[in-house]
Enzyme design. Structure first.
Site, PDB file in Angstrom:
ATOM      1  N   HIS A 193       1.318  -0.951  -0.522  1.00 34.43           N
ATOM      2  CA  HIS A 193      -0.060   0.542   0.373  1.00 34.43           C
ATOM      3  C   HIS A 193       1.442   0.858  -0.145  1.00 34.43           C
ATOM      4  O   HIS A 193       1.624   1.311   0.748  1.00 34.43           O
ATOM      5  CB  HIS A 193      -1.212   0.027   0.750  1.00 34.43           C
ATOM      6  CG  HIS A 193      -2.429   0.861   1.458  1.00 34.43           C
ATOM      7  ND1 HIS A 193      -1.793   2.455   1.263  1.00 34.43           N
ATOM      8  CD2 HIS A 193      -3.437   1.012   0.873  1.00 34.43           C
ATOM      9  CE1 HIS A 193      -3.231   2.966   1.415  1.00 34.43           C
ATOM     10  NE2 HIS A 193      -3.453   2.094   0.394  1.00 34.43           N
TER      11      HIS A 193
ATOM     12  N   ASP B 215      -7.590  -4.077  -0.660  1.00 36.34           N
ATOM     13  CA  ASP B 215      -8.611  -4.077  -2.514  1.00 36.34           C
ATOM     14  C   ASP B 215      -8.464  -5.628  -2.879  1.00 36.34           C
ATOM     15  O   ASP B 215      -9.417  -6.351  -2.995  1.00 36.34           O
ATOM     16  CB  ASP B 215      -7.910  -3.007  -2.797  1.00 36.34           C
ATOM     17  CG  ASP B 215      -7.813  -1.783  -2.237  1.00 36.34           C
ATOM     18  OD1 ASP B 215      -9.306  -1.551  -2.391  1.00 36.34           O
ATOM     19  OD2 ASP B 215      -6.681  -0.704  -2.598  1.00 36.34           O
TER      20      ASP B 215
END
Length: 431
Positions: free
Chosen positions: A308, A366
């Site tokens: 991330h 995600d």
């Protein structure tokens, strides 16, 4: 935010300028450059605003190095594990966790505003059947100001409150109707006896021909997706909402601007990109090939859904959502879905590989949200609309905070100009 005992000194052309330094309750100190142009006649240069605090806020704090996400001081893993979405909405909007009576009142107000004005059905039918759901959402949310005139005056605190409740309540209905429209099925009206998440799932998947019962495991997974995406500090779409709000635009227009920004694949499309990658891999036996490619610095391929930009250690939301992903896959199975088979095998392979552990490239929120939504039966075109439903309360909370700020000014970033300097107009026959 309090002024610290420290200050910063900037020297330009031999002249020194002292700049105040503010200390937040958490995070790095901030140098106040608001008077820099007036004092030194210079701007600062920060493309992407990666080192610039555009506002002061009390809503959300992220420490990417620690893997920490706090809403009003509460860790996201506690909220996602012990609370539910509407309680988190209350927390974001009003600053504290509600009492039982406050939560009951808030849930009732949201539930009683889930329907759309009936004439808005004609607005949906004006789009082509193959219109992307996000395109429909941008248009329909912006059009709310044409139907709800009694909540567009931002100078009236009550109208701001009504607009806030309406958007939290109506966004799932809008997203579900956009989905139904694109697949050619009739709209399902919301039901007041269902939870926020269950109501959304029913509006998406129920049909008039038969009864539809929402499975509690799917309901909980959907609620967690909403909760984990509710707010994420001053990201691109939130900053867009704040910038639009600074002009005095009505709240519906500001949220539509946020949705438009979220539509960008670099922002709201990460879980969709993850599913597209899984489809590209295709079968479990090809995973070693793609693992090798991901390690090759000369190969453009990257594992989507791993690591991330903000969280340098781990994504605190991923741990919670992994539990729901496991529950959903156990309930629905992966035998008949090659994408989910690849997802489970890729997760296992990456977690067992020292390279990804050293680089801290763990599955993020995600990756798991994409798996859950795929298993539930949502097409990838609905992933970002669902993200928009989740993030609406964060946008509204940031909007309310900004409107109430006595320091509110219209946003006006500066530039580093590299264009032509002054030149005279030349008549066309002389060019």
């Amino acid at each position: 935010m309090t002024k610290s005992n420290k200050s910063a000194t900037l020297t330009i052309d031999g002249k020194s300028h002292e700049l105040p330094v503010f200390s937040p309750t958490a995070g790095p100190d901030v140098v106040d450059i608001r008077k820099l142009y007036a004092q030194a006649h210079v701007f600062t240069y920060d493309p992407g605003f990666t080192s610039t605090a555009s506002c002061d806020s009390t809503i959300t704090f992220i420490d990417g190095d620690k893997g920490e996400l706090l809403h009003r001081g509460y860790p996201i893993d506690q909220l996602a594990g012990k609370s539910h979405y509407l309680e988190v909405c209350y927390l974001l909007l009003y600053g504290d966790l509600p009492s039982a009576s406050q939560l009951e009142d808030f849930e009732a107000r949201v539930t009683n505003h889930t329907m759309l004005h009936e004439q808005m059905h004609f607005l949906f039918r004006g789009f082509r059947r193959d219109a992307p759901p996000m395109a429909i959402m941008v248009g329909v949310v912006g059009a709310l100001s044409a139907f709800y005139h009694d909540s567009t005056d931002i100078s009236d605190p009550w109208q701001r409150e009504v607009a806030s409740i309406r958007m939290v309540a109506k966004m799932p209905t809008i997203a579900a109707m956009a989905f139904k429209y694109t697949i050619g099925q009739p709209f399902e009206y919301p039901r007041n006896d269902l939870s926020y998440a269950a109501n959304f799932l029913r509006m998406c998947f129920a049909v008039p021909a038969e009864n539809y019962e929402v499975n509690p495991i799917l309901e909980r997974a959907m609620d967690r997706i909403f909760t984990l995406h509710a707010d994420h500090e001053q990201n691109a779409s939130t900053s867009t909402v704040r910038l639009a709000s600074s002009s005095g635009a009505n709240p519906f227009a500001c949220i539509a601007a946020g949705i438009a920004c979220l539509w960008g694949p670099a922002h709201g499309g990460a879980n969709q990109a993850c599913l597209e990658m899984l489809r590209e891999i295709g079968t479990v036996d090809r995973i070693p090939e793609y693992i090798r490619r991901a390690k090759d610095k000369d190969d453009d391929f990257r594992l989507m859904g791993f690591g991330h930009r903000v969280y340098k250690n781990f994504d605190p939301r991923a741990t919670v959502l992994k539990q729901s992903a496991d529950e959903v896959l156990e309930l629905l199975g992966v035998e008949d879905n090659p994408v989910l088979q690849v997802a489970k095998a890729l997760e296992k392979a990456a977690l067992a590989d020292d390279y990804f552990a050293e680089k801290k490239l763990f599955p993020n929120v995600d990756f798991y949200s994409g798996i859950i939504l795929e298993a539930m039966g949502f097409p990838t075109s609905m992933f970002t609309p669902i993200f928009a439903v989740s993030r609406t309360v964060g946008w509204i909370s940031q909007w309310k905070e900004m409107i109430a700020d006595p320091q509110l000014k219209i946003g006006r970033p500066r530039q580093l100009y590299h264009g032509a300097t002054l030149r005279d107009y030349v008549d066309i026959e002389k060019r």
